[in-house]
Design an enzyme around this catalytic site. Structure first.
Site, PDB file in Angstrom:
ATOM      1  N   ASN A   1      -2.052   0.257   6.800  1.00 17.59           N
ATOM      2  CA  ASN A   1      -1.579  -1.022   7.337  1.00 17.59           C
ATOM      3  C   ASN A   1      -0.694  -1.820   6.373  1.00 17.59           C
ATOM      4  OD1 ASN A   1      -3.607  -1.764   5.630  1.00 17.59           O
ATOM      5  ND2 ASN A   1      -4.806  -2.908   7.142  1.00 17.59           N
TER       6      ASN A   1
ATOM      7  N   LYS B   1       0.826  -1.210   0.000  1.00 19.62           N
ATOM      8  CA  LYS B   1       0.000   0.000   0.000  1.00 19.62           C
ATOM      9  C   LYS B   1       0.866   1.270   0.000  1.00 19.62           C
ATOM     10  CE  LYS B   1      -4.050  -2.099   2.217  1.00 19.62           C
ATOM     11  NZ  LYS B   1      -5.049  -1.978   3.321  1.00 19.62           N
TER      12      LYS B   1
ATOM     13  N   TYR C   1     -12.485  -1.612  -4.090  1.00 18.24           N
ATOM     14  CA  TYR C   1     -13.070  -1.790  -2.752  1.00 18.24           C
ATOM     15  C   TYR C   1     -14.603  -1.688  -2.771  1.00 18.24           C
ATOM     16  CZ  TYR C   1      -8.572  -1.736  -0.257  1.00 18.24           C
ATOM     17  OH  TYR C   1      -7.331  -2.046   0.239  1.00 18.24           O
TER      18      TYR C   1
ATOM     19  N   GLU D   1     -10.121 -10.020  -7.708  1.00 14.52           N
ATOM     20  CA  GLU D   1      -9.087  -9.003  -7.477  1.00 14.52           C
ATOM     21  C   GLU D   1      -7.905  -9.152  -8.445  1.00 14.52           C
ATOM     22  OE1 GLU D   1     -10.043  -8.092  -2.770  1.00 14.52           O
ATOM     23  OE2 GLU D   1      -8.124  -9.022  -3.289  1.00 14.52           O
TER      24      GLU D   1
ATOM     25  N   HIS E   1      -2.234  -5.431   1.544  1.00 16.51           N
ATOM     26  CA  HIS E   1      -3.574  -5.994   1.321  1.00 16.51           C
ATOM     27  C   HIS E   1      -3.444  -7.437   0.879  1.00 16.51           C
ATOM     28  CE1 HIS E   1      -7.582  -6.683  -0.411  1.00 16.51           C
ATOM     29  NE2 HIS E   1      -6.916  -7.264  -1.399  1.00 16.51           N
TER      30      HIS E   1
END
Ligand code: ATP
Ligand code: MG
Length: 139
Positions: free
Chosen positions: A113, A10, A50, A127, A116
């Site tokens: 975080n 990320k 998302y 995805e 993913h």
């Protein structure tokens, strides 16, 4: 049969220059990287990725974050890749993640975080197809 999952490094992790360390951990854990690309997601592209979270209170913030800088998207292959990658990442909230996990080590907050991972094999199919063409996934 080896399974594949979609992994993302990320924007927070790239900004902090953790990409190399995370790739090293991917190699050491025994995943095969089948496809990889650096992307600058638009807000719309992050929203499409998302879409399942669009009703969640953090959707706007999450998609702004995910379009705030480059990401690295990867197709990772291993036996039980979906679970194996989520185990290596650790809990969503770095504060609750086990010692030695990527989010514990490289994550800053529940949103920033570091990584993913797809949450099920069916999700991985969607995805992987969102970012990679059939030709890129053919080998
Ligand atoms: P990911 O889908 O990124 O692998 P996950 O499956 O552990 O993570 P999800 O519940 O799918 O977690 O949430 C997707 C992402 O949304 C999280 O990785 C995180 O970046 C962000 N997020 C989740 N919960 C929160 C929250 N309470 N506040 C802010 N951001 C959140
Ligand atoms: Mg998820």
């Amino acid at each position: 049969m080896a399974e594949r999952t979609l992994a993302i490094i990320k924007p927070d992790a790239l900004k902090s220059r953790y990409a190399g360390k995370i790739l090293q951990r991917i190699d050491e854990a025994g995943f095969t990287i089948r496809a990889m690309r650096l992307l600058n997601l638009s807000k719309k592209e992050a929203e499409g990725f998302y879409a399942v979270h669009r009703e969640r209170p953090f959707f706007a913030s999450l998609t702004t974050f995910m379009s705030s800088g480059p990401v690295i998207v990867m197709a990772l292959e291993a036996p039980d890749a979906v679970k194996k990658w989520r185990t290596l990442m650790g809990a969503t909230d770095p504060a609750k993640a086990d010692a030695g996990t990527l989010r514990k080590e490289f994550g800053a907050s529940i949103e920033n975080n570091a990584t993913h991972g797809s949450d099920a094999p069916e999700t991985a199919t969607f995805e992987l197809g969102y970012f990679f063409t059939g030709m890129e996934l053919a080998r």
